[in-house]
Design an enzyme around this catalytic site. Structure first.
Site, PDB file in Angstrom:
ATOM      1  N   ASP A 155       0.835  -1.194   0.000  1.00  0.00           N
ATOM      2  CA  ASP A 155       0.000   0.000   0.000  1.00  0.00           C
ATOM      3  C   ASP A 155       0.871   1.246   0.000  1.00  0.00           C
ATOM      4  OD1 ASP A 155      -1.732   2.030   0.369  1.00  0.00           O
ATOM      5  OD2 ASP A 155      -2.488   1.360   2.322  1.00  0.00           O
TER       6      ASP A 155
ATOM      7  N   GLU B  62      31.934   9.384   0.983  1.00  0.00           N
ATOM      8  CA  GLU B  62      32.710   9.331   2.228  1.00  0.00           C
ATOM      9  C   GLU B  62      31.803   9.671   3.408  1.00  0.00           C
ATOM     10  OE1 GLU B  62      36.696  11.298   1.955  1.00  0.00           O
ATOM     11  OE2 GLU B  62      35.986  11.902  -0.020  1.00  0.00           O
TER      12      GLU B  62
ATOM     13  N   GLU C  12      30.277  10.007   7.079  1.00  0.00           N
ATOM     14  CA  GLU C  12      30.771  10.114   8.459  1.00  0.00           C
ATOM     15  C   GLU C  12      29.600   9.923   9.425  1.00  0.00           C
ATOM     16  OE1 GLU C  12      34.381  13.305   7.594  1.00  0.00           O
ATOM     17  OE2 GLU C  12      32.395  14.081   8.042  1.00  0.00           O
TER      18      GLU C  12
ATOM     19  N   GLU D  71      37.452  10.145  12.900  1.00  0.00           N
ATOM     20  CA  GLU D  71      37.424  11.477  12.295  1.00  0.00           C
ATOM     21  C   GLU D  71      37.923  12.524  13.281  1.00  0.00           C
ATOM     22  OE1 GLU D  71      37.259  13.543  10.022  1.00  0.00           O
ATOM     23  OE2 GLU D  71      37.158  12.142   8.337  1.00  0.00           O
TER      24      GLU D  71
ATOM     25  N   GLU E 279      34.672   7.592  10.008  1.00  0.00           N
ATOM     26  CA  GLU E 279      34.396   7.597   8.576  1.00  0.00           C
ATOM     27  C   GLU E 279      34.795   6.248   8.008  1.00  0.00           C
ATOM     28  OE1 GLU E 279      35.720  10.961   6.146  1.00  0.00           O
ATOM     29  OE2 GLU E 279      36.485   9.547   4.645  1.00  0.00           O
TER      30      GLU E 279
ATOM     31  N   HIS F 245      31.049  13.480   1.651  1.00  0.00           N
ATOM     32  CA  HIS F 245      31.625  13.983   0.404  1.00  0.00           C
ATOM     33  C   HIS F 245      31.228  13.051  -0.726  1.00  0.00           C
ATOM     34  CE1 HIS F 245      35.131  15.888   2.891  1.00  0.00           C
ATOM     35  NE2 HIS F 245      33.961  16.437   3.138  1.00  0.00           N
TER      36      HIS F 245
ATOM     37  N   ARG G 247      41.874  21.933   0.292  1.00  0.00           N
ATOM     38  CA  ARG G 247      40.997  20.842   0.707  1.00  0.00           C
ATOM     39  C   ARG G 247      39.620  21.311   1.162  1.00  0.00           C
ATOM     40  NH1 ARG G 247      43.175  15.624   1.200  1.00  0.00           N
ATOM     41  NH2 ARG G 247      41.259  14.925   2.172  1.00  0.00           N
TER      42      ARG G 247
ATOM     43  N   GLU H 139      35.256  16.214  -6.264  1.00  0.00           N
ATOM     44  CA  GLU H 139      34.718  15.881  -4.941  1.00  0.00           C
ATOM     45  C   GLU H 139      33.842  17.022  -4.456  1.00  0.00           C
ATOM     46  OE1 GLU H 139      37.348  16.210  -1.526  1.00  0.00           O
ATOM     47  OE2 GLU H 139      36.508  14.400  -0.663  1.00  0.00           O
TER      48      GLU H 139
ATOM     49  N   ARG I 181      31.752  18.630  -1.564  1.00  0.00           N
ATOM     50  CA  ARG I 181      31.919  18.476  -0.122  1.00  0.00           C
ATOM     51  C   ARG I 181      30.778  19.005   0.735  1.00  0.00           C
ATOM     52  NH1 ARG I 181      35.311  21.202   1.799  1.00  0.00           N
ATOM     53  NH2 ARG I 181      36.165  19.894   3.425  1.00  0.00           N
TER      54      ARG I 181
END
Ligand code: ADP
Ligand code: MG
Ligand code: MG
Length: 443
Positions: free
Chosen positions: A52, A131, A133, A188, A195, A244, A315, A332, A334
């Site tokens: 349903d 990635e 966490e 982390e 992570e 990420h 970064r 990547e 983030r």
């Protein structure tokens, strides 16, 4: 796996499976289960299991109440933790309407639709490496999460007698039993935060993996007396949990983002794709960071992005280009966190990138300086804009982005927007402890 119906029949016998857990995801990325005894195996293999739909978030309309589950046999997997006398196997399913058409309110179907468009444009695969966490909290005697973290560790710390360490190892072993290729698992930056990265795969497979991953982490943590949460910012003052999204696009000749002779060894496609991602960064945010709490993570000072910029060396920006080239050339993103519906998030980043490719959207210049040290004037000169700073502003940005609308399809798009306005309004009308603490005595 490339299982046929007969393979599944044989596996069910040899593994002594008693129950079949049929899984799909709702609008909010919550895993939904329909469990049937193994006697229903043939009904399942004939795509005849019905449920349903009106009871599922985002599926609501009454005329959509009869839905059929079509199992994706390649996802058949026995839960390693299920007891010997109640062995349970799961199969991820697509949701179909009674007329035999895929249901457009099913995020997994929708992702497949966007991937079909991509293939029409000459690309063979969109690969994603996430990635995710999460935090591990101690539980109280009633099995409820407390706010006590299980350790005081930090990045790559190896503390003795770390319960979190044992728990994380058990999670990794369980994931491997379920076919995951775990590449890295580590503590982390924040205490109690972990992570686990698993190997990238094509879009649908990765979205399935993310859903399975969250289930495994929560299940195994519980066995260790810990509560795992993917809530982005459970505690103020320390880093939050992100997810990420590493992504790469392939065509017949290999990785479409790689060009030995291009600037930074990146291809024109890579720059157009990046241009699309940055153009739709604001519209995408509500999908990548879908809850009120997501915006407590997207603040300066905790390694989460708040500005729209990219860099091949830095970064910390919204989009980073990791240094790997050749086959693993990738972008990547983030901003996203693990509360995102992975099917919807991946469909949206892909559509954003395709928009960049189709319309040759130029990526802005890379920003390698520290954006957080720039003043308003410098930000303006460099054309650096902010991400939405709360769920309301993010939903408004989503409403203004027709490409994101196309990525989600009318049904997911409008249900999501309505639900998120409701959610924010419910939050907005609450009076918090912070307000009483700051105002009660002062006024
Ligand atoms: P970081 O530089 O952030 O530490 P890692 O090198 O640990 O990143 O890799 C993170 C993720 O990137 C992993 O999940 C990995 O599988 C994924 N990844 C590697 N190559 C690709 C690719 N070509 N496409 C998508 N993801 C990829
Ligand atoms: Mg990390
Ligand atoms: Mg990363």
């Amino acid at each position: 796996h490339n299982y046929t119906k007969d393979d599944v029949r044989k596996l069910v016998k040899s593994e002594h499976v008693n129950f079949l857990r049929l899984m799909f995801s709702d609008l909010f990325g919550t895993l939904k289960n329909v469990e049937v005894p193994v006697s229903k195996l043939d009904t399942l293999l004939d795509n005849q299991i019905m449920f349903d739909g009106s009871s599922i978030e985002g599926f609501v309309r009454i005329q959509e109440s009869d839905m059929y589950l079509h199992p994706d046999l390649s996802t058949f997997e026995v839960f390693p933790w299920s007891p010997k006398d109640g062995r349970t196997a799961r199969v991820i399913c697509d949701v179909y309407k009674p007329d035999g058409e895929p249901f457009d309110g099913d995020p997994r179907n929708n992702l497949k639709r966007v991937l079909k468009d991509m293939k029409k444009e000459g690309y063979t695969s969109f690969d994603i490496g996430p990635e995710p966490e999460f935090f591990l909290f101690k539980m109280d005697e009633n099995g409820q999460p407390t706010l006590n973290l299980n350790d005081k560790g930090s990045y790559f710390d190896l503390a003795p007698n770390d319960m979190g360490e044992d728990c994380r190892r058990d999670i990794v072993l369980t994931l491997e039993k379920m076919g995951f290729d775990v590449e890295a698992a580590h503590h982390e930056v924040a205490p109690g935060q972990h992570e686990i990265d698993f190997k990238y795969s094509d879009a649908v497979n990765t979205a399935d993996n993310i859903q399975t991953f969250k289930l495994v982490v929560k299940t195994i943590a519980r066995k260790h007396g810990l509560y795992a949460t993917f809530m982005p910012k459970p505690l103020s003052g320390i880093n939050g949990s992100g997810m990420h999204i590493n992504m790469s696009l392939f065509h017949d000749k290999g990785n479409a983002f790689y060009d030995k002779n291009g600037k930074f060894e990146l291809s024109k496609d890579a720059f157009y794709f990046l241009g699309g991602i940055l153009k739709h960064a604001r519209g995408f945010t509500a999908i990548g960071d879908p809850i009120v709490n997501s915006y407590k993570r997207l603040v300066p000072g905790y390694e989460a992005p708040t500005y729209i910029a990219w860099s091949p060396s830095n970064r910390s920006p919204l989009v980073r280009v990791p240094s790997a080239r050749g086959l693993t050339t990738r972008l990547e993103l983030r901003s996203a966190d693990p509360t995102a519906n992975p099917y919807m998030a991946i469909a949206c980043v892909l559509e954003a990138g395709l928009d960049g490719l189709r319309n040759k959207i130029k990526a802005p210049k890379n920003i390698d300086a520290n954006i957080y040290q720039m003043n308003a004037q410098q930000l303006k000169e460099n054309h650096i804009y902010s991400l939405p700073d709360n769920l309301h502003n993010a939903v408004v940005a989503l409403e203004q982005d027709p490409t994101m609308k196309y990525a989600l399809g009318e049904k997911l798009y409008s249900s999501f927007i309505a639900a998120k306005h409701f959610e924010f309004n419910s939050y907005r009308t609450q009076v918090s402890e912070w307000e009483r603490e700051h105002y009660m005595k002062k006024y």
